[in-house]
Scaffold this motif. Sequence first.
Motif, PDB file in Angstrom:
ATOM      1  N   PHE A  10       0.823  -1.198   0.000  1.00 41.40           N
ATOM      2  CA  PHE A  10       0.000   0.000   0.000  1.00 41.40           C
ATOM      3  C   PHE A  10       0.861   1.254   0.000  1.00 41.40           C
ATOM      4  O   PHE A  10       0.537   2.254  -0.645  1.00 41.40           O
ATOM      5  N   GLY A  11       1.979   1.238   0.742  1.00 40.76           N
ATOM      6  CA  GLY A  11       2.817   2.415   0.874  1.00 40.76           C
ATOM      7  C   GLY A  11       3.647   2.733  -0.351  1.00 40.76           C
ATOM      8  O   GLY A  11       4.287   3.790  -0.397  1.00 40.76           O
ATOM      9  N   THR A  12       3.649   1.864  -1.352  1.00 41.42           N
ATOM     10  CA  THR A  12       4.490   2.102  -2.521  1.00 41.42           C
ATOM     11  C   THR A  12       3.951   3.199  -3.424  1.00 41.42           C
ATOM     12  O   THR A  12       4.640   3.623  -4.355  1.00 41.42           O
ATOM     13  N   VAL A  13       2.710   3.656  -3.204  1.00 39.87           N
ATOM     14  CA  VAL A  13       2.144   4.711  -4.048  1.00 39.87           C
ATOM     15  C   VAL A  13       1.919   6.013  -3.286  1.00 39.87           C
ATOM     16  O   VAL A  13       1.404   6.982  -3.848  1.00 39.87           O
ATOM     17  N   LEU A  14       2.307   6.065  -2.017  1.00 45.85           N
ATOM     18  CA  LEU A  14       2.084   7.258  -1.198  1.00 45.85           C
ATOM     19  C   LEU A  14       3.299   8.170  -1.259  1.00 45.85           C
ATOM     20  O   LEU A  14       4.391   7.796  -0.829  1.00 45.85           O
ATOM     21  N   VAL A  15       3.145   9.384  -1.768  1.00 48.20           N
ATOM     22  CA  VAL A  15       4.250  10.327  -1.905  1.00 48.20           C
ATOM     23  C   VAL A  15       4.550  10.949  -0.546  1.00 48.20           C
ATOM     24  O   VAL A  15       3.687  11.586   0.066  1.00 48.20           O
ATOM     25  N   THR A  16       5.794  10.790  -0.077  1.00 48.44           N
ATOM     26  CA  THR A  16       6.155  11.236   1.267  1.00 48.44           C
ATOM     27  C   THR A  16       7.264  12.278   1.301  1.00 48.44           C
ATOM     28  O   THR A  16       7.623  12.750   2.378  1.00 48.44           O
ATOM     29  N   GLY A  17       7.824  12.669   0.166  1.00 47.69           N
ATOM     30  CA  GLY A  17       8.881  13.671   0.189  1.00 47.69           C
ATOM     31  C   GLY A  17       9.326  14.045  -1.209  1.00 47.69           C
ATOM     32  O   GLY A  17       9.059  13.338  -2.181  1.00 47.69           O
ATOM     33  N   GLY A  18      10.014  15.188  -1.304  1.00 46.06           N
ATOM     34  CA  GLY A  18      10.503  15.648  -2.596  1.00 46.06           C
ATOM     35  C   GLY A  18      11.805  16.412  -2.453  1.00 46.06           C
ATOM     36  O   GLY A  18      12.155  16.886  -1.367  1.00 46.06           O
ATOM     37  N   ALA A  19      12.522  16.543  -3.556  1.00 48.60           N
ATOM     38  CA  ALA A  19      13.784  17.281  -3.568  1.00 48.60           C
ATOM     39  C   ALA A  19      14.136  17.635  -5.012  1.00 48.60           C
ATOM     40  O   ALA A  19      13.664  16.994  -5.960  1.00 48.60           O
ATOM     41  N   ILE A  20      14.970  18.671  -5.171  1.00 47.50           N
ATOM     42  CA  ILE A  20      15.499  19.054  -6.477  1.00 47.50           C
ATOM     43  C   ILE A  20      17.010  19.188  -6.337  1.00 47.50           C
ATOM     44  O   ILE A  20      17.511  19.718  -5.343  1.00 47.50           O
ATOM     45  N   SER A  21      17.746  18.704  -7.328  1.00 45.02           N
ATOM     46  CA  SER A  21      19.203  18.745  -7.271  1.00 45.02           C
ATOM     47  C   SER A  21      19.702  20.185  -7.209  1.00 45.02           C
ATOM     48  O   SER A  21      18.994  21.132  -7.582  1.00 45.02           O
ATOM     49  N   ALA A  22      20.943  20.356  -6.760  1.00 46.81           N
ATOM     50  CA  ALA A  22      21.496  21.691  -6.551  1.00 46.81           C
ATOM     51  C   ALA A  22      21.497  22.529  -7.823  1.00 46.81           C
ATOM     52  O   ALA A  22      21.289  23.751  -7.768  1.00 46.81           O
ATOM     53  N   ASP A  23      21.706  21.898  -8.965  1.00 47.40           N
ATOM     54  CA  ASP A  23      21.709  22.649 -10.220  1.00 47.40           C
ATOM     55  C   ASP A  23      20.330  22.735 -10.859  1.00 47.40           C
ATOM     56  O   ASP A  23      20.163  23.325 -11.933  1.00 47.40           O
ATOM     57  N   GLN A  80       9.928   3.731   7.720  1.00 45.18           N
ATOM     58  CA  GLN A  80       8.903   4.695   7.314  1.00 45.18           C
ATOM     59  C   GLN A  80       9.597   5.828   6.570  1.00 45.18           C
ATOM     60  O   GLN A  80       9.747   6.938   7.069  1.00 45.18           O
ATOM     61  N   GLY A  81      10.032   5.523   5.358  1.00 46.63           N
ATOM     62  CA  GLY A  81      10.844   6.453   4.595  1.00 46.63           C
ATOM     63  C   GLY A  81      10.083   7.686   4.144  1.00 46.63           C
ATOM     64  O   GLY A  81       9.142   7.584   3.361  1.00 46.63           O
ATOM     65  N   GLU A  82      10.510   8.847   4.641  1.00 47.49           N
ATOM     66  CA  GLU A  82       9.858  10.102   4.266  1.00 47.49           C
ATOM     67  C   GLU A  82      10.828  11.180   3.812  1.00 47.49           C
ATOM     68  O   GLU A  82      10.422  12.134   3.160  1.00 47.49           O
ATOM     69  N   ALA A  83      12.108  11.067   4.183  1.00 49.25           N
ATOM     70  CA  ALA A  83      13.076  12.108   3.867  1.00 49.25           C
ATOM     71  C   ALA A  83      13.847  11.765   2.600  1.00 49.25           C
ATOM     72  O   ALA A  83      14.221  10.616   2.372  1.00 49.25           O
ATOM     73  N   ILE A  84      14.095  12.808   1.785  1.00 49.86           N
ATOM     74  CA  ILE A  84      14.892  12.630   0.574  1.00 49.86           C
ATOM     75  C   ILE A  84      15.583  13.953   0.272  1.00 49.86           C
ATOM     76  O   ILE A  84      15.028  15.030   0.503  1.00 49.86           O
ATOM     77  N   ALA A  85      16.826  13.877  -0.224  1.00 53.77           N
ATOM     78  CA  ALA A  85      17.605  15.085  -0.501  1.00 53.77           C
ATOM     79  C   ALA A  85      18.703  14.753  -1.492  1.00 53.77           C
ATOM     80  O   ALA A  85      19.032  13.579  -1.723  1.00 53.77           O
ATOM     81  N   LEU A 137      20.204  11.216  -1.025  1.00 57.45           N
ATOM     82  CA  LEU A 137      20.106  10.805   0.372  1.00 57.45           C
ATOM     83  C   LEU A 137      18.671  10.439   0.704  1.00 57.45           C
ATOM     84  O   LEU A 137      17.726  11.053   0.195  1.00 57.45           O
ATOM     85  N   SER A 138      18.505   9.443   1.565  1.00 59.97           N
ATOM     86  CA  SER A 138      17.162   9.098   2.030  1.00 59.97           C
ATOM     87  C   SER A 138      17.220   8.765   3.511  1.00 59.97           C
ATOM     88  O   SER A 138      18.264   8.389   4.040  1.00 59.97           O
ATOM     89  N   GLY A 139      16.080   8.932   4.183  1.00 62.10           N
ATOM     90  CA  GLY A 139      16.017   8.641   5.606  1.00 62.10           C
ATOM     91  C   GLY A 139      14.615   8.282   6.035  1.00 62.10           C
ATOM     92  O   GLY A 139      13.636   8.555   5.337  1.00 62.10           O
TER      93      GLY A 139
END
Length: 338
Positions: A198-211, A251-256, A264-266
């Motif tokens: 079920f959790g594979t479709v739930l969006v929990t975080g976002g990020a954009i690369s430095a450039d 419970q993976g929610e962090a990404i950078a 990175l993920s956490g």
Amino acid sequence: MILRRCAPLFLVLCGILALAAPASAAEGATDVCKVTDKRLNELSGLVSDGQRWYAINDGGTKVQVFVLGRDCSVQKVITNATDPYDVEDLARSSDGTLWLSDTGDNDKKRETVALLAVTPQGKTTVYRLTYPDGQHDTEALLLDRTGTPYLVTKSPFGDSGVYRPKAALASPGPTALEKVGSLNFRATDTPGGPVAGFGTVLVTGGAISADGTVVALRTYTDAYLYPAPDGDALAALGRTPVRIPLPNEQQGEAIAFEPDGTLLSGSEGIGQPIRAVHGATALVTPATTAAPAAGGEASSGSGGSSGGMGLLPGLVLAVCIAGAAVFAWTKLRHRFGK
């Protein structure tokens, strides 16, 4: 009642569909260090300036941004007395301002959501926002290189909306949001998350690369990297992403992104690792946009996603997710959603 009784069968069908999903780029994530500070027990957002990491907890009763060393130790805490409702994600602009996404709304009852701009000294400015189409639970914030914020909603059916302000942010506001895109996430076979499958479709975080050339969204189990060669984040979400599995995160929610392109993920939870996928942005090339991937696909405007799975698998997936939602979503949103 029928859905509740048949829920195990629906979950089996979900698993079958996930196993049938096309494979995509999978580079192994390696543990960098473990977050053991009890003050950071619900890691939900993460950014990097190349030397330090900045992290936030889910929720909270005041602004707190934890500044971490490369060993996951807390070096200091940036604080402000401002009391947010439910902080979910974190971004950092080029001038060093930290943007907290106070957009969690598990029970769909907030009249406004907010972005909190926090300086390195802790000065906090609140920008309230309103959706054009009712309440949404949102855990992903994207801040492009022009400073435009995008909110990506969290949906148990995998159909996430993309929103941005219609005008310049005003404090305290509110500033109206407009829906500028939609995404469709499909189930994968990556293990992990609070609810299997079920959790594979739930969006929990976002990020954009430095450039600004790679946009990332994550679910509890996978990261999706979208090419943005011209820095246009919205256009990027309309392209086929590269999927990077992030298996077995509690419970993976962090990404950078690191400035060198490392992803990175956490996860929430004391003792959970910060993990790195080295060279992640290099996996996203113009050639990847033409290849199908088992993940989120977006279209500009308010329409549905382009491409995707065939009609029958799509219907089965919709039914199995609906069945799972009947018995799992209520418990999930109260126990894990915040």
